[in-house]
Design a protein around this motif. Structure first.
Motif, short mmCIF file in Angstrom:
data_model
loop_
_atom_site.label_atom_id
_atom_site.label_comp_id
_atom_site.label_asym_id
_atom_site.label_seq_id
_atom_site.Cartn_x
_atom_site.Cartn_y
_atom_site.Cartn_z
N UNK A 153 0.78 -1.22 -0.11
CA UNK A 153 0.16 0.00 0.08
C UNK A 153 0.71 1.29 0.02
N UNK A 154 1.94 1.24 0.88
CA UNK A 154 2.78 2.55 1.03
C UNK A 154 3.48 2.44 -0.42
N UNK A 155 4.08 1.40 -0.79
CA UNK A 155 4.68 1.80 -2.33
C UNK A 155 4.10 2.12 -3.46
N UNK A 156 2.65 1.75 -3.50
CA UNK A 156 1.68 2.43 -4.39
C UNK A 156 1.53 3.89 -4.39
N UNK A 157 1.45 4.41 -2.98
CA UNK A 157 1.46 5.70 -2.74
C UNK A 157 2.63 6.24 -3.27
N UNK A 158 3.96 5.64 -2.79
CA UNK A 158 5.13 6.31 -3.17
C UNK A 158 5.21 6.48 -4.57
N UNK A 159 4.80 5.52 -5.29
CA UNK A 159 4.74 5.65 -7.12
C UNK A 159 3.95 6.81 -7.44
N UNK A 221 4.16 7.43 3.53
CA UNK A 221 4.64 7.04 1.90
C UNK A 221 5.47 8.21 1.23
N UNK A 222 5.24 9.52 1.84
CA UNK A 222 5.91 10.63 1.24
C UNK A 222 7.50 10.76 2.08
N UNK A 223 7.56 10.13 3.19
CA UNK A 223 8.71 10.00 3.70
C UNK A 223 9.68 8.98 2.91
N UNK A 224 8.98 7.81 2.67
CA UNK A 224 9.85 6.78 2.04
C UNK A 224 10.21 7.35 0.53
N UNK A 225 9.42 8.03 -0.04
CA UNK A 225 9.74 8.64 -1.36
C UNK A 225 10.90 9.34 -1.56
N UNK A 226 10.70 10.56 -0.22
CA UNK A 226 11.80 11.33 -0.07
C UNK A 226 13.21 10.76 0.21
N UNK A 227 13.20 9.73 1.03
CA UNK A 227 14.31 9.11 1.45
C UNK A 227 14.96 8.22 0.40
N UNK A 228 13.94 7.70 -0.55
CA UNK A 228 14.40 6.89 -1.55
C UNK A 228 15.60 7.65 -2.59
N UNK A 229 15.60 9.19 -2.56
CA UNK A 229 16.53 9.89 -3.30
C UNK A 229 17.99 9.26 -2.94
N UNK A 230 18.27 9.36 -1.75
CA UNK A 230 19.42 8.92 -1.20
C UNK A 230 19.97 7.36 -1.76
N UNK A 231 18.81 6.26 -2.24
CA UNK A 231 19.35 5.19 -2.66
C UNK A 231 19.45 5.35 -4.14
#
Length: 316
Positions: A153-159, A221-231
């Motif tokens: 669910x969170x990953x769908x929102x991240x996308x 989900x927005x937290x995950x999307x933002x931190x993904x940038x580090x990856x």
């Protein structure tokens, strides 16, 4: 091919913010973004190109998927530590676990996923890595277990958040707006955030879903999307480049605009996403008492910034 990809992106956005469906349809028709999947290569692709193009590759989506499951495992493993430190005032360090926890299924899964994420940085195709046995393949449907379901669910929102960001780039170009390059990135972040949260009252009133829980879930989900940038960004550019502002500033900009309490699960989840980065890149972290969940998340961001500064000094 493009039509199905556009439909998939629209479906992810509508699924994440059902209250905005009619508005999205109108905007999509007005701006006609062309969503295309491109071939995998070294590095990652998720960007708005010329002529209304929104480009992504399979490897980037897989990396997002893996990072989401890594953070989910980190959330399960480290949440008790974060709250225990806050209650007992005993310093916490994400590199130091009890012997039992270091051998737990969560820790082992994190290590397995991190190995795959590290490998993705070095290869040109997802086929060249060993897929973690604990992570279901993308596009195989929603997992039935609780953790897998939450991550899905969170990953769908991240996308949805990521593609809304790129869609705003298309809109800006179509509107003929001229912004500073960094200013445009912040504008696109704000647009994606506001699209997911701006009419959440309407959705809560219509469906009866608790507003606070809706905000919490979409914010995570927005937290995950933002931190993904580090990856997906080479660490040489974590502090910013000619085209993008510092990742830490983007995370803090998004976080500061959210109406969440200092001990909201949003901050705990953000910390766990950051801990995943700390473990992926083997970043040194000082022992620290968790005063509240917000301050610890900000401490982790500062620690990553400090790591970059010391790393830069060593190479000079």
């Amino acid at each position: 091919m493009e039509a199905s990809e556009s439909q998939a992106v629209k479906a992810a956005i509508v699924g994440s913010a059902p209250e905005r469906q009619e508005e999205l349809e109108e905007l999509w028709e007005e701006h006609s973004p062309q969503v295309n999947q491109v071939s995998d290569k070294e590095g990652f692709t998720l960007e708005a190109g010329s002529f209304g193009l929104i480009l992504f590759d399979h490897k980037t989506m897989c990396n997002l998927w893996l990072f989401g499951f890594s953070t989910q495992e980190a959330f399960n493993l480290f949440l008790p530590y974060l709250y225990l430190s806050q209650i007992t005032k005993i310093p916490f360090n994400p590199h130091i676990l009890t012997e039992e926890d270091s051998k737990s299924s969560h820790a082992l899964r994190i290590d397995e996923i991190i190995k795959a994420i590290r490998a993705l940085k070095e290869v040109g195709s997802i086929e060249n890595i060993t897929w973690p046995s604990s992570v279901p393949k993308p596009y195989s449907g929603k997992p039935s277990d609780l953790n897998g379901s939450m991550a899905f669910d969170l990953l769908c929102m991240v996308a949805a958040y990521c593609f809304l960001h790129e869609f705003r780039h298309v809109q800006i170009r179509n509107e003929g707006k001229v912004l500073d390059i960094h200013e445009e990135e912040f504008e696109c972040d704000s647009y994606a955030r506001d699209f997911l949260l701006g009419k959440i009252d309407e959705y809560s009133n219509t469906t009866g879903y608790d507003k606070a829980l809706l905000i919490n879930k979409r914010s995570m989900a927005m937290a995950l999307a933002s931190v993904l940038l580090y990856v997906i960004t080479p660490d040489a550019y974590w502090n910013g480049s000619s085209t993008h502002p510092a990742i830490s500033e983007r995370i803090k900009n998004i976080s500061s605009a959210l109406e969440v309490e200092d001990d909201d699960y949003f901050w705990t989840y953000l910390s766990c996403a950051l801990i995943s980065v700390v473990r992926i890149d083997d970043i040194e972290i000082q022992n620290m008492v968790v005063v509240d969940q917000k301050s610890y998340a900000l401490f982790l961001i500062q620690s990553i910034e400090k790591h970059l500064t010391s790393q830069s000094a060593r190479t000079q």
